[in-house]
Design an enzyme around this catalytic site. Structure first.
Site, PDB file in Angstrom:
ATOM      1  N   GLU A 147      17.363  16.301   2.133  1.00  8.59           N
ATOM      2  CA  GLU A 147      16.193  16.739   2.901  1.00  8.59           C
ATOM      3  C   GLU A 147      16.357  16.411   4.390  1.00  8.59           C
ATOM      4  O   GLU A 147      16.005  17.217   5.258  1.00  8.59           O
ATOM      5  CB  GLU A 147      14.925  16.101   2.342  1.00  8.59           C
ATOM      6  CG  GLU A 147      14.543  16.660   0.973  1.00  8.59           C
ATOM      7  CD  GLU A 147      13.156  16.253   0.527  1.00  8.59           C
ATOM      8  OE1 GLU A 147      12.435  17.124  -0.012  1.00  8.59           O
ATOM      9  OE2 GLU A 147      12.781  15.084   0.717  1.00  8.59           O
ATOM     10  N   ALA A 154       0.832  -1.204   0.000  1.00  5.42           N
ATOM     11  CA  ALA A 154       0.000   0.000   0.000  1.00  5.42           C
ATOM     12  C   ALA A 154       0.865   1.251   0.000  1.00  5.42           C
ATOM     13  O   ALA A 154       0.611   2.214   0.722  1.00  5.42           O
ATOM     14  CB  ALA A 154      -0.938  -0.005   1.203  1.00  5.42           C
ATOM     15  N   ASP A 190       9.109   1.249  -6.783  1.00  2.00           N
ATOM     16  CA  ASP A 190      10.504   0.825  -6.577  1.00  2.00           C
ATOM     17  C   ASP A 190      10.784  -0.545  -7.171  1.00  2.00           C
ATOM     18  O   ASP A 190      11.938  -0.911  -7.381  1.00  2.00           O
ATOM     19  CB  ASP A 190      10.828   0.768  -5.080  1.00  2.00           C
ATOM     20  CG  ASP A 190      10.905   2.138  -4.434  1.00  2.00           C
ATOM     21  OD1 ASP A 190      10.991   3.130  -5.175  1.00  2.00           O
ATOM     22  OD2 ASP A 190      10.878   2.215  -3.196  1.00  2.00           O
TER      23      ASP A 190
END
Length: 397
Positions: free
Chosen positions: A170, A12, A297
């Protein structure tokens, strides 16, 4: 094939959740049985994990309960871990049962790629899940507490981040913002804290616009970050990393953000893979398996220049939409639609109020880019959960 085809979606993540939501919308009642399998009962926003990892946000703000997103009258949700995929039997083995399928969607997410660097898997942290970022956050705080008891151990206050891609940059931005608060909380002299970013490539953010990369590095250097660009990590030990020609950087905190590979379950299932990723056809199907779709991925697609697309949230979302369309088309004996990636831009945050990005053919930096990042996050919440999810979660992203 049974009168009502069975569609099983594994994972999910961005691809799996978008496939599920589109099927929920497009399929007629009793047109297919759809089952979504995920090891957690929540979907997490991967592009937000760098913040709770650094401790600038709470981990719960990066997750959304799956029950809040799907219509359980249309999609069966199974909370379980996938143990094995058997394409020859059209079966998926779970830790607590077996599912048969007519169509399979694989979106199990990737694993950290260590490139065979000794000790990395055993000694470095990774920003890959809600639980992993909780561990990083608690570990960082613990290092400050340890230093107060052993003030000669400056390696407790040295933080090494391997990789200067988007996740690494980040995270560094958020960590640099968090350090002053930790220093105040634990009464530590800020000059003792070191954030070192090690990147083997000749530039940070490889492949990104050089002008924006330069801006990003300047912003982070002003926040106290040291860059070791063009320097490879050769080994990771319990005491730090060995870089370059044998130089040792002592650190009790090594965080690896240097790469993603596909899922080993896909390799074990016998699909043709490259680093655990399936080179899918134009309709997102695995070679030789017209009923198996591979996303995110786990998939490998090439652009017009013959280079693989990076496995981003943006491409996984678009694949999910396309996959759902092609599943419905197959069930209705209609023609599938080739997947065409539409690059809507890329934005990387650099901490509070700072970011860089390219969108709509223009470059953005500073506060404007940070606003753009916020808009992208809000748009995603709206896509998966409507205005109610935006109102519930939007203020945290």
């Amino acid at each position: 094939m049974s009168s009502i085809p069975k569609i099983v979606i594994l994972g999910a993540g961005y691809g799996g959740i978008l496939t599920s939501l589109r099927l929920q919308k497009e399929l007629n009642y009793n047109e297919a049985d759809v089952t979504l399998v995920n090891k957690h009962d929540y979907h997490y926003i991967t592009t937000h994990l760098h913040m709770p990892a650094a401790g600038t946000d709470h981990p719960d703000n990066a997750r959304v309960n799956i029950s809040k997103l799907i219509d359980e009258f249309k999609i069966d949700f199974v909370k379980s871990t996938v143990v094995q995929i058997r394409p020859q039997d059209r079966k998926v083995i779970l830790e607590d049962g077996t599912l048969s399928y007519d169509y399979l969607v694989i979106g199990l997410g990737g694993e950290s790629e260590t490139f065979g660097i000794p000790g990395l898997a055993e000694n470095a942290f990774t920003i890959r899940s809600i639980n992993s970022v909780r561990l990083i956050r608690e570990h960082i705080e613990y290092q400050f507490a340890r230093y107060k008891r052993e003030p000669h151990r400056t390696d407790y206050l040295t933080f090494v981040i391997g990789g200067a891609g988007f996740t690494g940059i980040e995270f560094i931005g958020e960590l640099a913002d968090r350090i002053p608060d930790l220093c105040k909380q634990f009464d530590v002299e800020p000059s003792l804290v070191k954030i070192i970013n090690v990147e083997a490539a000749p530039t940070a953010l490889p492949g990104f616009d050089p002008e924006l990369v330069e801006y990003a590095m300047q912003v982070l250097q002003k926040k106290g970050v040291t860059f070791r660009i063009g320097t490879a990590i050769k080994e990771c030990t319990p005491d730090g990393v060995v870089v370059g020609e044998g130089e040792e950087i002592k650190s009790q905190t090594v965080i690896w953000t240097g790469g993603v590979r596909g899922n080993r379950l896909i390799e074990d299932a016998g699909f043709e893979t490259m680093r655990g990723r399936v080179k899918v056809d134009e309709f997102l199907r695995a070679p030789g398996h017209e009923n198996v779709y591979v996303l995110g991925d786990n998939s490998l697609m090439f652009n017009e220049q013959g280079r693989p697309y990076p496995p981003t949230a943006q491409i996984a979302m678009q694949q999910g939409v396309n996959c759902a369309h092609n599943l419905v088309a197959s069930i209705r004996n209609q023609s599938p639609k080739p997947f065409v990636f539409q690059n809507k831009g890329t934005v990387a945050s650099l901490g509070k109020g700072e970011a860089i990005g390219i969108a709509f053919g223009k470059k953005y930096k500073g506060r404007v880019a940070a606003w753009l990042k916020k808009a992208i996050d809000l748009r995603y919440l709206f896509i998966i959960g409507g205005i109610s999810l935006v109102l519930r979660k939007g203020k945290f992203l």
